[in-house]
Enzyme design. Structure first.
Site, PDB file in Angstrom:
ATOM      1  N   CYS A  18      13.326 -24.824 -12.974  1.00 55.78           N
ATOM      2  CA  CYS A  18      12.665 -25.560 -12.252  1.00 55.78           C
ATOM      3  C   CYS A  18      12.721 -27.062 -12.942  1.00 55.78           C
ATOM      4  O   CYS A  18      12.003 -27.880 -12.350  1.00 55.78           O
ATOM      5  CB  CYS A  18      11.792 -24.599 -12.446  1.00 55.78           C
ATOM      6  SG  CYS A  18      10.819 -23.770 -13.078  1.00 55.78           S
TER       7      CYS A  18
HETATM    8  N1  LIG Z   1       9.411 -18.334 -11.096  1.00 57.93           N
HETATM    9  C1  LIG Z   1       9.921 -19.572 -10.864  1.00 57.93           C
HETATM   10  O1  LIG Z   1       9.180 -20.426 -10.948  1.00 57.93           O
HETATM   11  C2  LIG Z   1      11.079 -19.525 -10.993  1.00 57.93           C
HETATM   12  C3  LIG Z   1      11.458 -20.936 -10.908  1.00 57.93           C
HETATM   13  C4  LIG Z   1      13.370 -21.215 -10.841  1.00 57.93           C
HETATM   14  C5  LIG Z   1      14.235 -20.010 -11.364  1.00 57.93           C
HETATM   15  N2  LIG Z   1      13.070 -19.182 -11.386  1.00 57.93           N
HETATM   16  C6  LIG Z   1      13.990 -17.951 -11.612  1.00 57.93           C
HETATM   17  O2  LIG Z   1      14.014 -16.544 -10.172  1.00 57.93           O
HETATM   18  C7  LIG Z   1      14.341 -15.627 -10.920  1.00 57.93           C
HETATM   19  C8  LIG Z   1      13.396 -14.931 -10.322  1.00 57.93           C
HETATM   20  O3  LIG Z   1      11.666 -15.429 -10.959  1.00 57.93           O
HETATM   21  P1  LIG Z   1      11.008 -14.348 -10.101  1.00 57.93           P
HETATM   22  O4  LIG Z   1       9.465 -15.615 -11.101  1.00 57.93           O
HETATM   23  O5  LIG Z   1      10.568 -14.425  -8.917  1.00 57.93           O
HETATM   24  O6  LIG Z   1      10.313 -13.371 -10.812  1.00 57.93           O
HETATM   25  P2  LIG Z   1       9.432 -12.319 -10.720  1.00 57.93           P
HETATM   26  O7  LIG Z   1       8.288 -12.465  -9.757  1.00 57.93           O
HETATM   27  O8  LIG Z   1       8.796 -11.570 -11.746  1.00 57.93           O
HETATM   28  O9  LIG Z   1      10.177 -11.808  -9.428  1.00 57.93           O
HETATM   29  C9  LIG Z   1      11.154 -10.971 -10.296  1.00 57.93           C
HETATM   30  C10 LIG Z   1      11.654  -9.988  -9.262  1.00 57.93           C
HETATM   31  O10 LIG Z   1      12.726  -8.887  -9.612  1.00 57.93           O
HETATM   32  C11 LIG Z   1      12.429  -7.377  -9.619  1.00 57.93           C
HETATM   33  N3  LIG Z   1      13.406  -6.824 -10.151  1.00 57.93           N
HETATM   34  C12 LIG Z   1      13.580  -6.878 -11.470  1.00 57.93           C
HETATM   35  N4  LIG Z   1      13.747  -5.888 -12.590  1.00 57.93           N
HETATM   36  C13 LIG Z   1      14.987  -5.408 -11.309  1.00 57.93           C
HETATM   37  C14 LIG Z   1      16.616  -3.620 -11.331  1.00 57.93           C
HETATM   38  N5  LIG Z   1      16.177  -3.637 -12.865  1.00 57.93           N
HETATM   39  N6  LIG Z   1      16.426  -3.765 -10.448  1.00 57.93           N
HETATM   40  C15 LIG Z   1      15.736  -4.669  -9.756  1.00 57.93           C
HETATM   41  N7  LIG Z   1      15.103  -5.134  -9.020  1.00 57.93           N
HETATM   42  C16 LIG Z   1      15.032  -5.659 -10.170  1.00 57.93           C
HETATM   43  C17 LIG Z   1      11.589  -7.089  -9.580  1.00 57.93           C
HETATM   44  O11 LIG Z   1      11.312  -6.372  -8.828  1.00 57.93           O
HETATM   45  P3  LIG Z   1      10.159  -4.979  -9.348  1.00 57.93           P
HETATM   46  O12 LIG Z   1       8.986  -6.053  -7.606  1.00 57.93           O
HETATM   47  O13 LIG Z   1       9.718  -3.672  -8.512  1.00 57.93           O
HETATM   48  O14 LIG Z   1       8.758  -5.797 -10.320  1.00 57.93           O
HETATM   49  C18 LIG Z   1      10.556  -8.844  -8.829  1.00 57.93           C
HETATM   50  O15 LIG Z   1      10.203  -8.133  -7.415  1.00 57.93           O
HETATM   51  C19 LIG Z   1      14.535 -15.273 -12.764  1.00 57.93           C
HETATM   52  O16 LIG Z   1      15.507 -14.901 -13.088  1.00 57.93           O
HETATM   53  C20 LIG Z   1      13.407 -16.281 -12.687  1.00 57.93           C
HETATM   54  O17 LIG Z   1      14.073 -17.302 -14.272  1.00 57.93           O
HETATM   55  C21 LIG Z   1      12.455 -18.283 -11.235  1.00 57.93           C
END
Ligand SMILES: NC(=O)c1ccc[n+]([C@@H]2O[C@H](COP(=O)([O-])OP(=O)(O)OC[C@H]3O[C@@H](n4cnc5c(N)ncnc54)[C@H](OP(=O)(O)O)[C@@H]3O)[C@@H](O)[C@H]2O)c1
Length: 337
Positions: free
Chosen positions: A151
Site C-alpha cells: 500500500c
Molecule cells: N492490510 C493491508 O492494508 C494490506 C495492504 C497491502 C497488502 N497487504 C498484504 O496482503 C496480505 C493479507 O493481508 P491482510 O491485511 O488481509 O491480513 P489478515 O487480515 O491478517 O488476513 C490474513 C488471512 O490469511 C489467512 N491465513 C493466515 N495463515 C494462513 C495459512 N497458513 N493458511 C491459510 N490461510 C492463512 C488468515 O486466516 P484466518 O482468518 O483463519 O486467520 C486470514 O484470513 C498480507 O501479505 C499483507 O501484507 C495488506
C-alpha cells in the site's frame, strides 16, 4: 468469454474480505472457491450476484483440490504463506494474484534480508510481474503470476512517477507516510489494541520499514538510476486510509503550474489516478472505499511537494488486485470497480 471461476484464499482477512465484497458484484466472475483456516459461518450475503454457483469452503488449503474449482486465485495471505502455494497452482495452469510480498522482489536476497526468512520458491521470482497497473499494464496482461504491490509503495510510486519519468528528479526523495490500523491485518498484537491506537500518532519502523526497498526498487527501475529514499511511516487512529507526503529534490527550479501540468497530462488517461486542481490537496476521506489514488502537487523552488492518498485496503491492496485481474483477462480496467 465464459464467466471466470475465481477463488480467494484468506477471505476472512482484511484484504481477502475486501476482494470478496468487490467480486460478489463483479459482472464477469463467479466466486467458486473460498477457503481460510477458520471455521466460521458462511457469508451468504455476498452471493446474491453469483446466483449459479455456491463457493466451496473446506478445511486446509490444498492447491491440487482447489484447482478443480477455480481458474484464478487471489492469495490474501501473510508473507511466507503464499510462497508455499503459488508454484503448485501455476503448475496446473492456474493464474495467481498474490497480495503478499513473497513475489515482489526479483532479487531474492532483498526479500530474505527485509522479511528475515528464506524464500521457499525463489525460482518463480523472475516470472512474477509487479502489479502496479499504471506502470506494468502490458506485462500484467501476459503473466500468470501478479505480485500485487504494497500500500505505501503504491501511493509513493504513483506520487513520484511523472517527475521520475521526465527525468526531473535529483536522486533524493523523502517520504512521510501515514496509515490506518487495518494496514497491519487482523491479527491481534499489543500495539494494535484500541487503547494503543486510539488518540495516538505513532511513528514505527522509522527508516527500516520493509516497504522502503520495494519503493526504491521500482523507483530505480523507472528512473534508471540510484534513488536515495528516506521513508518514515506512522500509524494514525483510523480504520483505513493512507496518505504520503513526498518531498522530492528537483534538477531545476520549477513553478507549481509546471508540475501541475506535468501531472495532469501524465495521468490524463489513467482511470484511477486523479490529480487535484492547483492549490488543492487530497485527504483520506476522499478515497475511502474506492480504487482511486488522489494526488496534489506544489513546488518550492527546486523541491516538489506531492501529497498522495489512497485506501490501503482498496487501491493499496484488494481493488488494485481486481484491477490487475481485469487487465489479465482483457476486460475494461474499471469493470466491477
Ligand atoms: N492490510 C493491508 O492494508 C494490506 C495492504 C497491502 C497488502 N497487504 C498484504 O496482503 C496480505 C493479507 O493481508 P491482510 O491485511 O488481509 O491480513 P489478515 O487480515 O491478517 O488476513 C490474513 C488471512 O490469511 C489467512 N491465513 C493466515 N495463515 C494462513 C495459512 N497458513 N493458511 C491459510 N490461510 C492463512 C488468515 O486466516 P484466518 O482468518 O483463519 O486467520 C486470514 O484470513 C498480507 O501479505 C499483507 O501484507 C495488506
Amino acid at each position: 468469454m465464459e464467466r471466470l471461476r475465481v477463488g480467494i484464499v484468506g477471505f476472512r482477512g482484511y484484504t481477502g474480505n475486501t476482494i470478496l465484497r468487490i467480486l460478489s458484484r463483479h459482472p464477469k466472475v463467479d466466486l467458486t472457491y473460498l477457503i481460510d483456516q477458520e471455521k466460521g459461518s458462511f457469508p451468504e450475503e455476498f452471493f446474491s450476484y453469483s446466483k449459479k454457483t455456491k463457493p466451496i469452503i473446506s478445511g486446509e488449503f490444498d492447491p491440487g483440490n482447489a484447482s478443480h474449482y477455480a481458474d484464478l486465485f487471489f492469495l490474501a495471505l501473510p508473507h511466507t504463506v503464499s510462497m508455499l502455494y503459488v508454484g503448485d497452482l501455476l503448475k496446473v495452469g492456474k493464474r495467481v494474484i498474490d497480495l503478499s510480498a513473497d513475489y515482489r522482489f526479483p532479487d531474492v536476497s532483498i526479500y530474505e534480508k527485509w522479511y528475515q526468512t528464506r524464500h521457499k520458491n525463489p525460482q518463480l521470482l523472475k516470472q512474477a510481474v509487479y502489479g502496479l497497473s499504471e506502470i506494468f499494464r502490458a506485462e500484467i496482461k501476459k503473466t500468470d503470476l501478479v505480485a500485487n504491490p504494497g500500500c505505501y509503495p503504491t501511493a509513493t510510486i504513483l506520487g513520484t512517477l511523472p517527475l521520475l519519468k521526465k527525468g526531473l528528479l535529483k536522486d533524493e526523495i523523502i517520504v512521510d507516510a501515514k496509515s490506518g490500523a487495518s494496514g497491519a491485518g487482523k491479527k491481534l498484537t499489543p500495539s494494535s489494541l484500541f487503547a494503543a491506537v486510539n488518540e495516538n500518532l505513532r511513528p514505527y519502523k522509522v527508516n527500516c520499514h520493509q516497504h522502503a526497498p520495494e519503493i526504491k526498487m521500482i523507483l530505480e527501475k523507472v528512473a534508471g538510476k540510484q534513488i536515495d529514499l528516506t521513508f518514515v511511516p506512522h500509524l494514525i487512529p483510523m480504520n483505513k486510509g493512507l496518505l504520503t507526503t513526498i518531498y522530492a529534490s528537483l534538477n531545476k527550479e520549477m513553478e507549481t503550474s509546471e508540475i501541475f501540468n506535468l501531472y495532469r497530462n501524465f495521468y490524463s488517461f489513467e482511470p484511477f489516478v486523479k490529480v487535484l486542481n492547483k492549490g488543492e490537496f487530497p485527504q483520506t476521506k476522499d478515497v475511502l472505499g474506492t480504487n482511486y489514488c488522489r494526488i496534489g502537487v506544489t513546488a518550492n523552488k527546486n523541491k516538489a511537494i506531492i501529497i498522495s492518498t489512497l485506501d490501503n485496503l482498496m487501491k493499496g491492496a484488494a481493488s488494485q488486485a481486481v484491477q490487475n485481474m481485469n487487465i489479465m483477462f482483457g476486460w475494461e480496467e474499471s469493470t466491477g470497480l
